[in-house]
Design a protein around this motif. Structure first.
Motif, PDB file in Angstrom:
ATOM      1  N   GLN A  66      -5.303  -1.197   0.473  1.00 11.57           N
ATOM      2  CA  GLN A  66      -4.089  -1.474   1.234  1.00 11.57           C
ATOM      3  C   GLN A  66      -4.150  -0.897   2.647  1.00 11.57           C
ATOM      4  OE1 GLN A  66      -1.444   0.196  -1.623  1.00 11.57           O
ATOM      5  NE2 GLN A  66      -1.688  -1.525  -3.026  1.00 11.57           N
ATOM      6  N   SER A  67      -5.332  -0.405   3.050  1.00 13.11           N
ATOM      7  CA  SER A  67      -5.441   0.123   4.414  1.00 13.11           C
ATOM      8  C   SER A  67      -5.591  -1.045   5.394  1.00 13.11           C
ATOM      9  CB  SER A  67      -6.642   1.063   4.551  1.00 13.11           C
ATOM     10  OG  SER A  67      -6.840   1.354   5.923  1.00 13.11           O
ATOM     11  N   PHE A  68      -4.494  -1.357   6.051  1.00 11.40           N
ATOM     12  CA  PHE A  68      -4.505  -2.479   7.003  1.00 11.40           C
ATOM     13  C   PHE A  68      -5.443  -2.170   8.163  1.00 11.40           C
ATOM     14  CE2 PHE A  68      -2.694  -4.398  10.881  1.00 11.40           C
ATOM     15  CZ  PHE A  68      -2.894  -5.729  10.550  1.00 11.40           C
ATOM     16  N   GLN A  69      -5.422  -0.918   8.612  1.00 13.80           N
ATOM     17  CA  GLN A  69      -6.245  -0.577   9.783  1.00 13.80           C
ATOM     18  C   GLN A  69      -7.741  -0.689   9.472  1.00 13.80           C
ATOM     19  OE1 GLN A  69      -4.397   2.075  12.927  1.00 13.80           O
ATOM     20  NE2 GLN A  69      -4.448   3.372  11.140  1.00 13.80           N
ATOM     21  N   PHE A  70      -8.136  -0.328   8.245  1.00 15.70           N
ATOM     22  CA  PHE A  70      -9.557  -0.454   7.884  1.00 15.70           C
ATOM     23  C   PHE A  70      -9.972  -1.924   7.949  1.00 15.70           C
ATOM     24  CE2 PHE A  70     -13.050  -0.981   4.810  1.00 15.70           C
ATOM     25  CZ  PHE A  70     -13.947  -0.056   5.309  1.00 15.70           C
ATOM     26  N   ARG A  71      -9.134  -2.788   7.375  1.00 12.86           N
ATOM     27  CA  ARG A  71      -9.437  -4.228   7.406  1.00 12.86           C
ATOM     28  C   ARG A  71      -9.453  -4.730   8.842  1.00 12.86           C
ATOM     29  NH1 ARG A  71     -11.774  -3.927   3.140  1.00 12.86           N
ATOM     30  NH2 ARG A  71     -10.692  -4.144   1.169  1.00 12.86           N
ATOM     31  N   LYS A  72      -8.544  -4.197   9.656  1.00 20.91           N
ATOM     32  CA  LYS A  72      -8.472  -4.657  11.047  1.00 20.91           C
ATOM     33  C   LYS A  72      -9.775  -4.304  11.775  1.00 20.91           C
ATOM     34  CE  LYS A  72      -5.465  -4.560  15.047  1.00 20.91           C
ATOM     35  NZ  LYS A  72      -4.163  -4.234  15.581  1.00 20.91           N
ATOM     36  N   VAL A  73     -10.287  -3.094  11.526  1.00 20.24           N
ATOM     37  CA  VAL A  73     -11.554  -2.698  12.157  1.00 20.24           C
ATOM     38  C   VAL A  73     -12.655  -3.664  11.728  1.00 20.24           C
ATOM     39  CG1 VAL A  73     -13.351  -0.918  12.228  1.00 20.24           C
ATOM     40  CG2 VAL A  73     -10.959  -0.256  12.424  1.00 20.24           C
ATOM     41  N   GLU A  74     -12.725  -3.936  10.419  1.00 20.66           N
ATOM     42  CA  GLU A  74     -13.764  -4.863   9.926  1.00 20.66           C
ATOM     43  C   GLU A  74     -13.653  -6.228  10.600  1.00 20.66           C
ATOM     44  OE1 GLU A  74     -14.626  -3.692   5.261  1.00 20.66           O
ATOM     45  OE2 GLU A  74     -12.962  -5.023   5.681  1.00 20.66           O
ATOM     46  N   ASN A 110     -10.406 -12.516  -7.798  1.00 23.10           N
ATOM     47  CA  ASN A 110     -10.239 -13.813  -7.115  1.00 23.10           C
ATOM     48  C   ASN A 110      -9.085 -13.850  -6.124  1.00 23.10           C
ATOM     49  OD1 ASN A 110     -12.415 -15.123  -8.215  1.00 23.10           O
ATOM     50  ND2 ASN A 110     -11.271 -15.629 -10.094  1.00 23.10           N
ATOM     51  N   LEU A 111      -8.770 -12.704  -5.535  1.00 18.89           N
ATOM     52  CA  LEU A 111      -7.672 -12.675  -4.561  1.00 18.89           C
ATOM     53  C   LEU A 111      -8.249 -12.670  -3.156  1.00 18.89           C
ATOM     54  CD1 LEU A 111      -5.522  -9.847  -6.191  1.00 18.89           C
ATOM     55  CD2 LEU A 111      -4.946 -12.274  -6.072  1.00 18.89           C
ATOM     56  N   PRO A 112      -7.566 -13.336  -2.187  1.00 15.01           N
ATOM     57  CA  PRO A 112      -8.054 -13.234  -0.809  1.00 15.01           C
ATOM     58  C   PRO A 112      -8.009 -11.767  -0.366  1.00 15.01           C
ATOM     59  CG  PRO A 112      -6.153 -14.719  -0.968  1.00 15.01           C
ATOM     60  CD  PRO A 112      -6.343 -14.100  -2.325  1.00 15.01           C
ATOM     61  N   TYR A 113      -8.944 -11.373   0.525  1.00 16.13           N
ATOM     62  CA  TYR A 113      -9.052  -9.956   0.865  1.00 16.13           C
ATOM     63  C   TYR A 113      -7.764  -9.407   1.445  1.00 16.13           C
ATOM     64  CZ  TYR A 113      -9.143 -10.491   5.915  1.00 16.13           C
ATOM     65  OH  TYR A 113      -8.783 -10.720   7.211  1.00 16.13           O
ATOM     66  N   HIS A 114      -6.952 -10.284   2.104  1.00 16.56           N
ATOM     67  CA  HIS A 114      -5.755  -9.725   2.737  1.00 16.56           C
ATOM     68  C   HIS A 114      -4.487  -9.862   1.886  1.00 16.56           C
ATOM     69  CE1 HIS A 114      -5.194 -13.796   3.884  1.00 16.56           C
ATOM     70  NE2 HIS A 114      -5.506 -13.731   5.153  1.00 16.56           N
ATOM     71  N   LEU A 166     -14.559  -6.214  14.338  1.00 17.29           N
ATOM     72  CA  LEU A 166     -16.002  -6.165  14.546  1.00 17.29           C
ATOM     73  C   LEU A 166     -16.631  -7.535  14.266  1.00 17.29           C
ATOM     74  CD1 LEU A 166     -16.917  -2.727  12.933  1.00 17.29           C
ATOM     75  CD2 LEU A 166     -17.011  -3.287  15.349  1.00 17.29           C
ATOM     76  N   GLY A 167     -16.060  -8.239  13.283  1.00 20.89           N
ATOM     77  CA  GLY A 167     -16.569  -9.593  13.020  1.00 20.89           C
ATOM     78  C   GLY A 167     -17.043  -9.833  11.597  1.00 20.89           C
ATOM     79  N   LEU A 168     -16.556  -9.042  10.636  1.00 24.24           N
ATOM     80  CA  LEU A 168     -16.930  -9.334   9.245  1.00 24.24           C
ATOM     81  C   LEU A 168     -16.218 -10.630   8.830  1.00 24.24           C
ATOM     82  CD1 LEU A 168     -18.407  -8.330   6.671  1.00 24.24           C
ATOM     83  CD2 LEU A 168     -16.264  -7.282   5.986  1.00 24.24           C
ATOM     84  N   PRO A 169     -16.940 -11.713   8.537  1.00 25.64           N
ATOM     85  CA  PRO A 169     -16.268 -12.983   8.262  1.00 25.64           C
ATOM     86  C   PRO A 169     -15.575 -12.997   6.904  1.00 25.64           C
ATOM     87  CG  PRO A 169     -18.684 -13.243   8.364  1.00 25.64           C
ATOM     88  CD  PRO A 169     -18.402 -11.783   8.413  1.00 25.64           C
ATOM     89  N   SER A 170     -14.357 -13.540   6.851  1.00 23.69           N
ATOM     90  CA  SER A 170     -13.603 -13.491   5.591  1.00 23.69           C
ATOM     91  C   SER A 170     -14.303 -14.292   4.489  1.00 23.69           C
ATOM     92  CB  SER A 170     -12.167 -13.962   5.787  1.00 23.69           C
ATOM     93  OG  SER A 170     -12.155 -15.174   6.451  1.00 23.69           O
ATOM     94  N   GLU A 199       1.129  -9.169   8.807  1.00 25.46           N
ATOM     95  CA  GLU A 199      -0.196  -8.534   8.895  1.00 25.46           C
ATOM     96  C   GLU A 199      -1.311  -9.552   8.645  1.00 25.46           C
ATOM     97  OE1 GLU A 199       0.857  -3.921   7.574  1.00 25.46           O
ATOM     98  OE2 GLU A 199       0.588  -5.444   6.031  1.00 25.46           O
ATOM     99  N   LYS A 200      -1.071 -10.433   7.670  1.00 28.38           N
ATOM    100  CA  LYS A 200      -2.081 -11.471   7.375  1.00 28.38           C
ATOM    101  C   LYS A 200      -2.298 -12.336   8.605  1.00 28.38           C
ATOM    102  CE  LYS A 200      -1.055 -11.951   2.512  1.00 28.38           C
ATOM    103  NZ  LYS A 200      -0.187 -12.585   1.558  1.00 28.38           N
TER     104      LYS A 200
END
Ligand code: HEM
Length: 367
Positions: free
Chosen positions: A124-132, A147-151, A135-139, A158-159
């Motif tokens: 649930q760390s939004f900021q960690f996902r935001k950093v990823e 089977n849930l979307p990462y966000h 940077l360009g980690l493709p969803s 936020e999504k």
């Protein structure tokens, strides 16, 4: 900030830093439930510290991203971008080091309050996902769980924010666009690709000769080694042939366009030319970020194995197994690693034509 807009107004340390808010933000669930667990304080503080550092990293990445987006990235700007990324790297080293602090929470001490955390999780760390995402980690290349979307743990707003970063440009896509604008790959009669191809063939030829002429290898060993050199030369196929390169992009194995790859290769090979030194540092810093992020993922996974064993995570993943997989698969700047395969020894590096070499130097003339 509640201060009047007067630069000379006196301010107080505690108020300026918002310490009343920050230092009263540690609410121990175990204490609320009248089963105080000593280590829960550290668990909360360390997460808060991480979130503050994530905030700073986002601040730095955002500024670098703006420089790229301006379509105008000269030597001064690139140097500033490199120094901001240097700062990100120092912070990331601290994030890695701090895992030792978490590891002072021993498994049984963690179990004193773990049940009260459910279903809260690093997921649930939004900021960690935001950093990823920045940077360009493709969803579409993420490992998913249940089977849930990462966000899925985030609010709609936020999504939307994460989607819009991915669509409007991440560091990877901005880097590609910047590399594509790099001049010098063709200069008057000079074609970088042509001379590079000749140099690679020469290098491979030398390697093959050395194997054939070796007195220490049996015929069978020679055959095996020659086959291995043949395999290495296949790696060059994608740089020699745009279609082969585009096929790898379509298969999701590469992301840099052909032009961007050639430009990055040129920068790396001729990194000693004055104008290319800072661009080369930029490429190096991005690889450093990739390495530190991966190192953090491994260390976090190891820490989880030590603290939780094989228990499932509070966020609903398999725990250690899931985290170890992200360390193996969640890579961002993988195109830059490919360039290491494409390197050739300095002695085989073709000389640049004089006019081009002059263009790549800092010239100063006194009249
Ligand atoms: C005792 C300490 C910790 C344990 C046992 C732990 C455990 C876990 C587990 C099991 C997961 C997988 C998701 C799940 O199913 O819940 C996870 C994910 C995560 N944790 Fe931790 N964690 C700890 C400390 C921390 C700290 C201090 C941070 C710093 C922010 C952190 C950040 C994350 C992040 C960002 C994820 C998502 C990783 C991803 O999906 O790639 N964790 N953690």
């Amino acid at each position: 900030m509640e201060y009047p807009k007067d630069p000379y107004i006196s301010i107080h340390y505690r108020k300026y830093l918002g310490l009343d808010k920050i230092l009263s933000a540690q609410h121990l669930r175990s204490a609320d439930l009248e089963k105080p667990a000593h280590d829960e304080m550290l668990f909360i503080v360390i997460h808060q510290i991480y979130e503050l550092w994530f905030k700073q990293i986002i601040h730095e990445l955002d500024s670098v991203s703006k420089m790229f987006k301006n379509d105008y990235l000269d030597e001064n700007n690139i140097a500033t971008a490199v120094s901001r990324l240097d700062r990100v790297l120092v912070i990331m080293n601290i994030l890695l080091e701090q895992i030792k602090v978490i590891e002072t929470i021993k498994p049984m001490d963690f179990l004193e309050f773990r049940n009260y955390l459910f279903p809260a999780s690093g997921f649930q760390s939004f900021q960690f996902r935001k950093v990823e995402v920045m940077l360009g980690l493709p969803s579409d290349q993420r490992i998913t769980y249940n089977n849930l979307p990462y966000h899925s743990p985030f609010t709609d707003e936020e999504k939307r924010e994460l989607d819009s970063i991915e669509q409007s440009g991440t560091l990877v896509t901005e880097l590609i666009a910047w590399l594509e604008r790099t001049p010098f790959l063709k200069f008057n009669e000079y074609s970088f690709l042509k001379v590079y191809k000749e140099a690679v063939n020469k290098m491979i030829g030398k390697e093959q000769d050395a194997i054939r002429q070796s007195q220490y290898l049996t015929e069978q060993e020679k055959e095996m080694r020659l086959a291995m050199v043949g395999n290495t030369s296949n790696y060059f196929a994608s740089i020699f042939d745009e279609e082969a390169h585009n096929k790898l992009i379509a298969e999701g194995k590469l992301r840099f366009s052909y032009k961007a790859t050639l430009a990055a290769l040129f920068i790396k090979l001729y990194r000693d030319e004055p104008i290319l030194q800072v661009p080369n540092q930029l490429l190096e810093r991005l690889l450093d970020i990739e390495e530190l992020l991966t190192a953090w993922r491994y260390r976090h996974a190891q820490m989880v194995l030590r603290t939780l064993g094989r228990k499932i995570g509070t966020g609903g993943s398999s725990g250690y197994d899931y985290l170890a997989k992200t360390a193996e698969k969640h890579h961002i700047f993988y195109d830059l690693y490919n360039l290491s395969t494409m390197m050739i020894p300095k002695e085989d590096l073709p000389e640049l034509p004089k006019e081009l070499k002059d263009k790549l130097s800092f010239t100063f003339t006194v009249k």
